[in-house]
Design an enzyme around this catalytic site. Structure first.
Site, mmCIF file in Angstrom:
data_model
loop_
_atom_site.group_PDB
_atom_site.id
_atom_site.type_symbol
_atom_site.label_atom_id
_atom_site.label_comp_id
_atom_site.label_asym_id
_atom_site.label_seq_id
_atom_site.Cartn_x
_atom_site.Cartn_y
_atom_site.Cartn_z
ATOM 1 N N LYS A 1 -28.462 -7.029 -8.472
ATOM 2 C CA LYS A 1 -28.056 -6.895 -7.068
ATOM 3 C C LYS A 1 -29.063 -6.031 -6.322
ATOM 4 C CE LYS A 1 -24.084 -5.922 -4.089
ATOM 5 N NZ LYS A 1 -24.196 -7.225 -3.420
ATOM 6 N N HIS B 1 -22.057 -3.027 -9.796
ATOM 7 C CA HIS B 1 -22.490 -4.423 -9.846
ATOM 8 C C HIS B 1 -23.594 -4.588 -10.892
ATOM 9 C CE1 HIS B 1 -20.447 -4.725 -5.924
ATOM 10 N NE2 HIS B 1 -20.351 -6.015 -6.224
#
Length: 269
Positions: free
Chosen positions: A162, A158
């Site tokens: 995040k 990600h």
């Protein structure tokens, strides 16, 4: 127009919040009736349209969640665990469908959300996309078919912003693999390796998390056996897939009985 379900977006100024605002405004199946942000946020008191480069909508960002929810039939919530727990109680008071895409929820958080679901519809998923939810079902079936001779690893990537790891989607996949094998996920999950770890134990489910750049979301489930490997993969390139799935869940929840649901229920798979 007024017969369409009214939607409130929480965390309106965030990445997903902005995408959700656009998705609802563009939809012919729902209408935007509210946008919520934390006290002190610079978006407060301003029209949503102007904030996302669109014409004025008449919807002004507020920090009064209860007042916003009272006008809505559904709340879409991709925020933080603490905020989501609070919103769950308020959505239940308003009898609004609460669609939760927040990840990193603790067992205590989930217990409070379950309590709220006695009074309202809650649709919660670590990932709202059709492709990911199909992958979850495939993972369960492959784990059951291959058996313990194949080791299971979940690898996810990600963007650098995040804050939780493993991702909610990775945990969905690991839990599906554990269910396919008839295992207790909490007992068999290995969330990181460092130093002299010793040989891998049979039936453990390993996790690896990659964070960098602007990666939207990539998830691999690796089944590694002697002489062969099977890899199931999903790659997301646009956050709109999550926003569209969340809106679909909000619309689906209208008229359903109070309780906890997930995207498998929404998609009928």
């Amino acid at each position: 127009m007024t017969d369409l379900p009214g939607i409130v977006i929480t965390g309106a100024s965030g990445r997903m919040g902005r995408m959700l605002l656009r998705t609802v405004l563009e939809s012919s199946e729902a209408r935007l009736v509210g946008a919520v942000e934390r006290p002190g946020n610079e978006w407060l008191g301003r029209d949503v349209g102007a904030l996302i480069g669109e014409p004025d909508t008449g919807v002004v960002v507020t920090d009064n969640a209860l007042e916003a929810f009272a006008k809505a039939q559904a709340v879409i919530d991709f925020t933080s665990p603490a905020a989501t727990v609070e919103f769950a109680g308020l959505a239940a008071q308003a009898r609004a469908v609460h669609v939760i895409g927040t990840t990193g929820l603790s067992d205590a958080d989930l217990a409070m959300i379950s309590a709220a679901a006695r009074h309202a519809v809650v649709v919660r998923a670590g990932n709202m996309s059709l492709g990911v939810n199909l992958l979850v079902q495939l993972t369960k079936k492959v784990a059951a078919a291959l058996g313990p001779d194949f080791d299971i690893e979940v690898i996810e990537a990600h963007h650098k912003h995040k804050v939780d790891a493993p991702s909610g989607t990775a945990l969905m996949l690991g839990e599906a693999a554990a269910e396919g094998r008839g295992l207790n996920h909490a007992e068999m999950a290995v969330r990181g390796r460092d130093g002299i770890t010793g040989a891998r134990e049979t039936n453990t489910i390993g996790y690896s998390a990659i964070r960098g750049g602007d990666i939207v979301g990539e998830h691999d489930v690796l089944f590694a056996g002697e002489g062969e490997r099977i890899i199931l993969r999903h790659v997301a390139t646009d956050r709109r897939i999550f926003a569209r799935g969340a809106l679909r869940a909000a619309i689906w929840g209208q008229g359903m009985h109070p309780g906890e649901y997930d995207m498998v229920d929404v998609l009928g798979i």
